[in-house]
Each structure stands twice: as C-alpha cells, then as structure tokens.
Design a protein around this motif. Structure first.
Motif, mmCIF file in Angstrom:
data_model
loop_
_atom_site.group_PDB
_atom_site.id
_atom_site.type_symbol
_atom_site.label_atom_id
_atom_site.label_comp_id
_atom_site.label_asym_id
_atom_site.label_seq_id
_atom_site.Cartn_x
_atom_site.Cartn_y
_atom_site.Cartn_z
ATOM 1 N N GLU A 30 0.891 -1.432 -0.320
ATOM 2 C CA GLU A 30 0.315 0.053 -0.120
ATOM 3 C C GLU A 30 0.668 0.938 0.048
ATOM 4 O O GLU A 30 1.825 1.241 0.583
ATOM 5 N N ALA A 33 -1.200 7.499 -1.571
ATOM 6 C CA ALA A 33 -1.634 8.142 -3.551
ATOM 7 C C ALA A 33 -1.219 10.238 -3.208
ATOM 8 O O ALA A 33 -0.494 9.896 -4.354
ATOM 9 N N SER A 57 -2.874 -1.616 -2.911
ATOM 10 C CA SER A 57 -3.922 -0.815 -2.136
ATOM 11 C C SER A 57 -3.365 0.960 -2.152
ATOM 12 O O SER A 57 -2.203 1.228 -2.068
ATOM 13 N N LEU A 58 -4.221 1.864 -2.409
ATOM 14 C CA LEU A 58 -4.118 3.065 -2.554
ATOM 15 C C LEU A 58 -4.970 3.845 -1.981
ATOM 16 O O LEU A 58 -6.202 4.173 -1.322
ATOM 17 N N HIS A 59 -3.697 4.793 -0.247
ATOM 18 C CA HIS A 59 -4.313 5.163 0.383
ATOM 19 C C HIS A 59 -4.198 7.036 0.867
ATOM 20 O O HIS A 59 -3.269 7.345 0.934
ATOM 21 N N LEU A 79 -5.923 12.204 -8.341
ATOM 22 C CA LEU A 79 -6.206 11.323 -7.969
ATOM 23 C C LEU A 79 -7.187 9.666 -8.928
ATOM 24 O O LEU A 79 -6.257 8.926 -8.713
ATOM 25 N N ILE A 83 -4.828 6.772 -9.788
ATOM 26 C CA ILE A 83 -5.578 5.345 -9.902
ATOM 27 C C ILE A 83 -5.865 4.468 -11.551
ATOM 28 O O ILE A 83 -6.055 3.241 -11.550
ATOM 29 N N PHE A 91 -9.464 1.268 -3.160
ATOM 30 C CA PHE A 91 -8.767 2.409 -2.356
ATOM 31 C C PHE A 91 -9.869 3.107 -0.728
ATOM 32 O O PHE A 91 -11.000 2.775 -1.044
ATOM 33 N N GLU A 93 -9.435 6.408 1.863
ATOM 34 C CA GLU A 93 -9.281 7.804 2.987
ATOM 35 C C GLU A 93 -9.846 7.783 4.000
ATOM 36 O O GLU A 93 -9.987 7.202 4.994
ATOM 37 N N MET A 136 -14.878 3.736 -2.599
ATOM 38 C CA MET A 136 -13.887 3.928 -2.080
ATOM 39 C C MET A 136 -14.040 3.412 -0.386
ATOM 40 O O MET A 136 -14.829 2.898 0.323
#
Length: 287
Positions: A30, A33, A57-59, A79, A83, A91, A93, A136
């Motif tokens: 992860e 972003a 995984s994008l955080h 963003l 992605i 993803f 937040e 998300m």
C-alpha cells in the motif's frame, strides 16, 4: 489485481530495493496516493516495478473528506489519474479534515458527529465515488477529544455514512485502541457496534504512549514502532468475527529494516491462519 485476504506492508522508498531484489512473500503493498501524484521520476519507476508483481492498495491522506468546504477538484483529478495508472485493488481515505480555506494542514483532524457533518461527508463521498467510478473505503480516525455537539456515537456515525453512500470501510484496529484509551471507551464494545460487514481492509500500526495533564494514559498515533500486544488482541477478536481480511502493517516513521517490517506482516498472516479454522467451524455449526 484484487487484494487477497492476506497481510500487506506499506511500501517506503527505503525498502524499494529489498522488495524488488528479494521478492518477499507478502499479500500486497500500500502507498499514500499523494506521494505519487507527480508525472514521473524514480518513485514511479519503482512503484511500477512493484505493481507488476504485487497487488496494490492506494491510501489517500489529502482529500479532506470532513472539511466544511468543497472538495479540491484538482486533487481529485490527480487521484483519478493515479488510479487509472496503477489500477489498485482498493482505494481508501480518512474520516477527517486537513484543509481550511486555502491552507492545507499536515494532520488528520476529527469532525463532530452531527447530522450536518453526516450530510456533508456523505455528499463528499458520493462525489469521490462518482468521479473515480469506483467504491472508496472510509477509515475510522484516531481521536484524542470528543466534541460536545456530537449527537452520534462514532460507530453509529460511520454506519450511517456507509449506509447512505455504499462506501466500504477500512477498520484501523490501532485507531480503535488509541481512541478507546484516550476517551475511556471499551474497545471490544466499539468493535461489537462497528459495521464489520462493510470492512474490506484492516490497518495495524504502532503508537507512542504518553500521559495527559492529569496523568491519565494518552496514546499518540505515530506509526513509528511495532504493533502493541493489546492491538494484536483486538485484531484477533476482529478476525474471529470476519475471517481472513486484507491487513496492512503501517510504519511511517523511524522505519525499521525490511526484515523487521516483514516479520510484523507475517505475524498478522499467522494470526489470520490460526483463527480461520474457528471461523469455518462457527459457520459450519450454523448450516
């Protein structure tokens, strides 16, 4: 590439070469972003090479979902581009705000749990999901104070946001322990009230123990040390309920060697494997 129900690690530049040269057995990586919103450079070359081998995984840490202002459209566009470039399996937040006016604060600040805040956060999440064209995950915060004007318990607030928006949830078990200690909650009761059915990822991290002005325990969410034994206990409690779930070891400061970080991930992996038979047995008795 989907995120498997295994343990993953936050990818840091200090460990790029270790990862690429040794191809460690981890479920996923992860990244934050905002660290990859530039067009190119070494960081993108390394991330692209890692992405070829592992799920990602994008955080996000900069959308400021809870701010009392419109979302930053330029940030949201960057963003979306990121992605599209890396196609992360998940993803996420934070349930927090970090901007006011034109200023961006280098912190994730809590929101009061009111109907007004609920409507604003739900609207922001709807905008994010519509713009990105995907779901998300929303992460529960680490908190140090409670707002007098709150009319929802945190678990009820998160459950209602999830119900209104259809977002998924990222359960940060360390944040549960930090907030429960600081605000004198029962962490197990918190987890029992949490909408676990919407959880798609779990975070585990270290914290710094301090005391407040009345010499009561105060935990600071620093991500700079191993996961505490009490957090491991809460994690096992969650896994007993959920079964194996993508679990990330977060370590963002005072970084250890790759071997130490990998060992933390393997501890989470072992926990999932040891608890899985209990989950399967419980399911079998209900058939």
């Amino acid at each position: 590439m989907e995120i498997p129900p295994r343990a993953g690690v936050g990818l840091k530049p200090q460990h790029y070469r270790d990862v690429l040269e040794t191809a460690p057995d981890v479920g996923f990586f992860e990244v934050h972003a905002e660290n990859y919103m530039g067009a190119g450079g070494p960081s993108h070359r390394y991330l692209a090479a890692v992405r070829e081998r592992y799920p990602l995984s994008l955080h996000g840490v900069g959308l400021s979902i809870g701010a009392a202002k419109p979302l930053d459209r330029d940030h949201l566009r960057r963003l979306k581009d990121l992605i599209a470039r890396y196609q992360p399996g998940l993803f996420s937040e934070h349930l927090a705000w970090s901007s006011h006016g034109d200023a961006f604060l280098n912190d994730l600040l809590p929101t009061p749990y009111t109907t007004e805040t609920l409507q604003r956060i739900a609207s922001h999440i709807d905008e994010v999901q519509a713009t990105l064209g995907r779901q998300m995950l929303l992460e529960n915060p680490s908190t140090y104070i409670a707002f007098a004007e709150s009319t929802y318990a945190e678990t009820d607030f998160i459950a209602e946001v999830q119900r209104r928006t259809g977002c998924g949830l990222l359960l940060d078990v360390s944040n549960v322990h930090v907030a429960s200690t600081n605000q004198q909650w029962d962490p197990f009761a918190y987890l029992d009230a949490y909408p676990l059915g919407a959880v798609q990822e779990i975070h585990l991290a270290g914290f710094t123990p301090e005391t407040d002005e009345q010499q009561r325990p105060l935990l600071i969410d620093t991500h700079n040390r191993p996961v505490d034994r009490l957090v491991w206990q809460l994690y096992a409690y969650v896994i007993d309920k959920l079964g194996p779930t993508p679990t990330l070891i977060e370590w963002d400061a005072d970084l250890p060697s790759w071997n130490e970080l990998h060992a933390e991930a393997m501890r989470a992996e072992a926990c999932m494997k040891s608890r899985a038979p209990r989950q399967e047995m419980r399911l079998a008795t209900t058939v």
